[in-house]
Design a protein around this motif. Structure first.
Motif, mmCIF file in Angstrom:
data_model
loop_
_atom_site.group_PDB
_atom_site.id
_atom_site.type_symbol
_atom_site.label_atom_id
_atom_site.label_comp_id
_atom_site.label_asym_id
_atom_site.label_seq_id
_atom_site.Cartn_x
_atom_site.Cartn_y
_atom_site.Cartn_z
ATOM 1 N N LEU A 58 -10.546 -1.346 -7.721
ATOM 2 C CA LEU A 58 -9.567 -2.430 -7.868
ATOM 3 C C LEU A 58 -9.711 -3.030 -9.261
ATOM 4 C CD1 LEU A 58 -10.151 -4.359 -4.519
ATOM 5 C CD2 LEU A 58 -8.104 -3.064 -5.122
ATOM 6 N N GLY A 59 -8.601 -3.377 -9.878
ATOM 7 C CA GLY A 59 -8.639 -3.998 -11.197
ATOM 8 C C GLY A 59 -8.872 -5.499 -11.058
ATOM 9 N N LEU A 60 -10.099 -5.910 -11.367
ATOM 10 C CA LEU A 60 -10.471 -7.319 -11.203
ATOM 11 C C LEU A 60 -9.647 -8.220 -12.122
ATOM 12 C CD1 LEU A 60 -12.362 -9.395 -9.955
ATOM 13 C CD2 LEU A 60 -14.185 -8.550 -11.388
ATOM 14 N N ASP A 61 -9.413 -7.765 -13.356
ATOM 15 C CA ASP A 61 -8.604 -8.572 -14.297
ATOM 16 C C ASP A 61 -7.223 -8.855 -13.688
ATOM 17 O OD1 ASP A 61 -10.134 -7.851 -17.229
ATOM 18 O OD2 ASP A 61 -10.304 -6.396 -15.607
ATOM 19 N N ARG A 62 -6.660 -7.821 -13.065
ATOM 20 C CA ARG A 62 -5.310 -7.986 -12.507
ATOM 21 C C ARG A 62 -5.321 -8.902 -11.291
ATOM 22 N NH1 ARG A 62 -2.999 -1.778 -13.551
ATOM 23 N NH2 ARG A 62 -3.553 -1.841 -15.764
ATOM 24 N N LEU A 71 0.850 -1.197 0.000
ATOM 25 C CA LEU A 71 0.000 0.000 0.000
ATOM 26 C C LEU A 71 0.885 1.246 0.000
ATOM 27 C CD1 LEU A 71 -2.597 1.683 0.484
ATOM 28 C CD2 LEU A 71 -2.442 1.060 2.904
ATOM 29 N N ASN A 72 0.693 2.096 -1.002
ATOM 30 C CA ASN A 72 1.417 3.366 -1.096
ATOM 31 C C ASN A 72 0.425 4.503 -0.881
ATOM 32 O OD1 ASN A 72 4.309 3.253 -3.078
ATOM 33 N ND2 ASN A 72 3.235 1.433 -2.374
ATOM 34 N N ILE A 73 0.774 5.442 -0.023
ATOM 35 C CA ILE A 73 -0.162 6.544 0.220
ATOM 36 C C ILE A 73 0.503 7.906 -0.018
ATOM 37 C CG2 ILE A 73 -1.522 5.223 1.883
ATOM 38 C CD1 ILE A 73 -0.214 6.938 4.100
ATOM 39 N N ASN A 74 -0.337 8.891 -0.305
ATOM 40 C CA ASN A 74 0.152 10.244 -0.525
ATOM 41 C C ASN A 74 -0.976 11.204 -0.153
ATOM 42 O OD1 ASN A 74 1.871 12.301 -1.330
ATOM 43 N ND2 ASN A 74 1.340 12.126 -3.502
ATOM 44 N N SER A 75 -0.640 12.491 -0.056
ATOM 45 C CA SER A 75 -1.702 13.496 0.056
ATOM 46 C C SER A 75 -1.550 14.464 -1.105
ATOM 47 C CB SER A 75 -1.611 14.252 1.384
ATOM 48 O OG SER A 75 -2.580 15.295 1.361
ATOM 49 N N LEU A 76 -2.666 14.773 -1.736
ATOM 50 C CA LEU A 76 -2.637 15.684 -2.886
ATOM 51 C C LEU A 76 -3.078 17.087 -2.507
ATOM 52 C CD1 LEU A 76 -4.061 13.262 -5.618
ATOM 53 C CD2 LEU A 76 -1.694 13.703 -5.009
ATOM 54 N N GLY A 77 -3.205 17.358 -1.196
ATOM 55 C CA GLY A 77 -3.573 18.697 -0.751
ATOM 56 C C GLY A 77 -5.005 19.062 -1.113
ATOM 57 N N PHE A 118 -4.165 6.860 -2.726
ATOM 58 C CA PHE A 118 -3.441 5.625 -2.407
ATOM 59 C C PHE A 118 -3.473 4.641 -3.563
ATOM 60 C CE2 PHE A 118 -7.759 5.355 -0.737
ATOM 61 C CZ PHE A 118 -8.209 4.128 -1.200
ATOM 62 N N GLU A 119 -2.471 3.772 -3.581
ATOM 63 C CA GLU A 119 -2.427 2.712 -4.598
ATOM 64 C C GLU A 119 -1.941 1.417 -3.970
ATOM 65 O OE1 GLU A 119 -0.249 4.059 -8.081
ATOM 66 O OE2 GLU A 119 -1.974 5.284 -8.717
ATOM 67 N N PHE A 120 -2.488 0.317 -4.460
ATOM 68 C CA PHE A 120 -2.047 -1.007 -4.036
ATOM 69 C C PHE A 120 -1.223 -1.591 -5.185
ATOM 70 C CE2 PHE A 120 -5.443 -0.223 -1.121
ATOM 71 C CZ PHE A 120 -5.041 -0.861 0.051
ATOM 72 N N ILE A 121 0.021 -1.927 -4.892
ATOM 73 C CA ILE A 121 0.947 -2.324 -5.952
ATOM 74 C C ILE A 121 1.488 -3.735 -5.700
ATOM 75 C CG2 ILE A 121 3.144 -1.713 -7.096
ATOM 76 C CD1 ILE A 121 2.433 1.243 -6.310
ATOM 77 N N ALA A 122 1.424 -4.561 -6.736
ATOM 78 C CA ALA A 122 1.942 -5.936 -6.633
ATOM 79 C C ALA A 122 3.041 -6.103 -7.672
ATOM 80 C CB ALA A 122 0.819 -6.941 -6.913
ATOM 81 N N ALA A 123 4.271 -6.191 -7.219
ATOM 82 C CA ALA A 123 5.380 -6.371 -8.168
ATOM 83 C C ALA A 123 5.484 -7.850 -8.491
ATOM 84 C CB ALA A 123 6.667 -5.849 -7.559
ATOM 85 N N HIS A 124 4.627 -8.324 -9.383
ATOM 86 C CA HIS A 124 4.607 -9.750 -9.730
ATOM 87 C C HIS A 124 4.772 -9.886 -11.244
ATOM 88 C CE1 HIS A 124 3.248 -13.839 -10.267
ATOM 89 N NE2 HIS A 124 3.306 -14.012 -8.958
ATOM 90 N N PRO A 125 5.605 -10.837 -11.695
ATOM 91 C CA PRO A 125 5.828 -10.967 -13.138
ATOM 92 C C PRO A 125 4.545 -11.220 -13.937
ATOM 93 C CG PRO A 125 7.001 -12.691 -11.888
ATOM 94 C CD PRO A 125 6.454 -11.732 -10.901
#
Ligand code: HAM
Length: 423
Positions: free
Chosen positions: A309-313, A163-169, A269-276
């Motif tokens: 969420l991207g269901l295909d992914r 989980l990556n988070i940020n604030s865009l103000g 926020f973004e959920f990132i999976a570094a998977h081949p």
């Protein structure tokens, strides 16, 4: 010979064998989201084009380059929905939901359309599971949504997602950041792509999610938005982090998360999976707060936050996991002679009504070919029905994985199969 017609590029068929993975994810999400108090909303797949132009933003890639827009027979400009937040907000406003409940939690599930360059995990018809919460300005609402995604990923067995988070103000501090950003970008104006040279004037934040490599390099060196946050935005972001930590949710602050859509304020926020299996399409989901959108679309001044969420992914990742998703076949009923086929057919119908998953070859055929098919279906048991079984009302349940056959009365088959221990 007639010419073959293929499916539309970037739009996939999902066939049995694979669809069970999709159903598993959908079922798991529905059950979990209901626990969190989210109700399902279903909006049309087509909306007035202006809805997306005004919410997602004209200068975004999604609206500027990727929408399927067409004129209907009445001359209206319509678009296939590229995302679910704007349609949900439109429905929320149109049905005056704010007057019925001040805190509204919705989820949706369905196809979205973007004319994107295709690759693994990136399609032109793709599917999202999304959720939106209207009416709460509090960091707790942001974190509730992130918690819901984390719990879903856990239930799916997808633990390698970060989980990556940020604030865009907000409208108070974003202009300060924008000015700093423009100053940085002006220093490289000549190197930016044509689109970004235009964005530099109209919507400089969108330069940060341009896909052109040189623009990305320039964006990498841009000042961080977190250094420009005003006090209320900073306090909100701090509280989001404190609450995530209190729930034991691991996260990373990443000031590069800009989200590519115009409507966000504060948390992103973004959920990132570094998977081949995903190639470079590693973002399995994203979301954030959009406190100004509902009002901006002509609705009440209601804050909101959500994710998609991207269901295909998710399904690509699950396919790799080697788990089995199809419902196992309980029983294969084979017919030994033509005279038994009616009785066998009735037996199969009755067993299915009694809840068993039963396979039966409607083509008939030799016993040998039926048994071969029984093997292929992975059925737990096979039952052969012939003259002797018809007359005695008694048959043998043959465990397909080996072991002693079980003698059973024909009216007891469902109970015995259900009670038989699975190997
Ligand atoms: P988004 O980041 O554009 O956000 O899309 C959410 C997710 O949809 C992505 O993280 C990705 O997994 C999936 N996705 C997007 N485009 C494609 C594609 N072409 N092929 C396959 N999967 C794709 C939104 O759409 C926002 N509406 C999310 C949101 C809800 N924000 C607030 N509420």
């Amino acid at each position: 010979m007639s010419q073959k017609i293929s499916g539309v590029k970037g739009m996939n068929d999902i066939l049995p064998g694979e669809v069970e993975i999709w159903q598993f994810v959908e079922r798991t999400a529905r059950e979990l989201f209901a626990r969190f108090g989210y109700g399902e909303v279903r909006t049309p797949m087509v909306e007035d084009t202006a809805l997306f132009v005004r919410s997602v933003g004209e200068e975004t890639d999604i609206v500027g380059k990727e929408m399927y827009t067409f004129e209907d027979k009445g001359g209206r400009s319509l678009s296939l929905r590229p995302e679910g937040t704007a349609p949900a907000a439109r429905a929320y406003i149109e049905h005056s939901v704010v007057n019925q409940e001040p805190l509204t939690r919705w989820y949706y599930l369905g196809p979205m359309f973007r004319y994107e360059r295709m690759k693994t995990g990136r399609y032109r018809q793709f599917h999202q599971i999304g959720a939106e919460a209207y009416g709460s300005r509090e960091p707790a609402q942001d974190v509730e949504l992130m918690d819901m995604v984390v719990q879903l990923l856990q239930k799916l067995g997808l633990t390698e997602v970060s989980l990556n988070i940020n604030s865009l103000g907000d409208e108070a501090c974003r202009p300060t950041y924008q000015a700093k950003l423009v100053e940085h970008l002006r220093g490289h104006a000549g190197e930016l792509c044509g689109d970004c040279q235009r964005r530099l004037e109209s919507n400089p934040l969108r330069v940060l999610d341009c896909k052109v490599e040189r623009c990305q390099q320039i964006a990498q060196a841009a000042p961080s938005i977190l250094e420009s946050l005003c006090e209320p935005c900073r306090a909100h972001f701090d509280e989001v982090q404190r609450k995530l930590t209190a729930l034991d949710i691991r996260f990373q602050v990443n000031p590069r998360i800009m989200r590519g859509l115009d409507y966000y304020t504060r948390t992103a926020f973004e959920f990132i999976a570094a998977h081949p299996a995903l190639g470079t399409a590693s973002t399995v989901g994203g979301g954030g707060r959009y406190d100004k959108l509902v009002k901006g679309l002509g609705g009440p001044d209601v804050p909101a936050v959500g994710f998609g969420l991207g269901l295909d992914r998710l399904c690509l990742l699950l396919k790799e996991s080697g788990q089995k998703f199809a419902a196992p076949v309980d029983l294969f009923v084979a017919v030994a002679d033509a005279g038994s086929s009616d009785v066998a057919f009735s037996l199969v119908s009755r067993l299915r009504r009694e809840g068993l998953v039963v396979e039966f070859d409607t083509r008939g055929g030799s016993l040998k070919s039926q048994m071969k098919r029984a093997d292929k279906t992975g059925a737990r048991f096979a039952l052969v029905l012939g003259e002797a079984e018809r007359e005695s009302g008694q048959a043998q349940l043959k465990p397909m994985a080996g072991g002693e056959p079980i003698s059973v009365r024909l009216d007891e088959v469902a109970r015995v199969v259900r009670e038989a221990p699975s190997r």
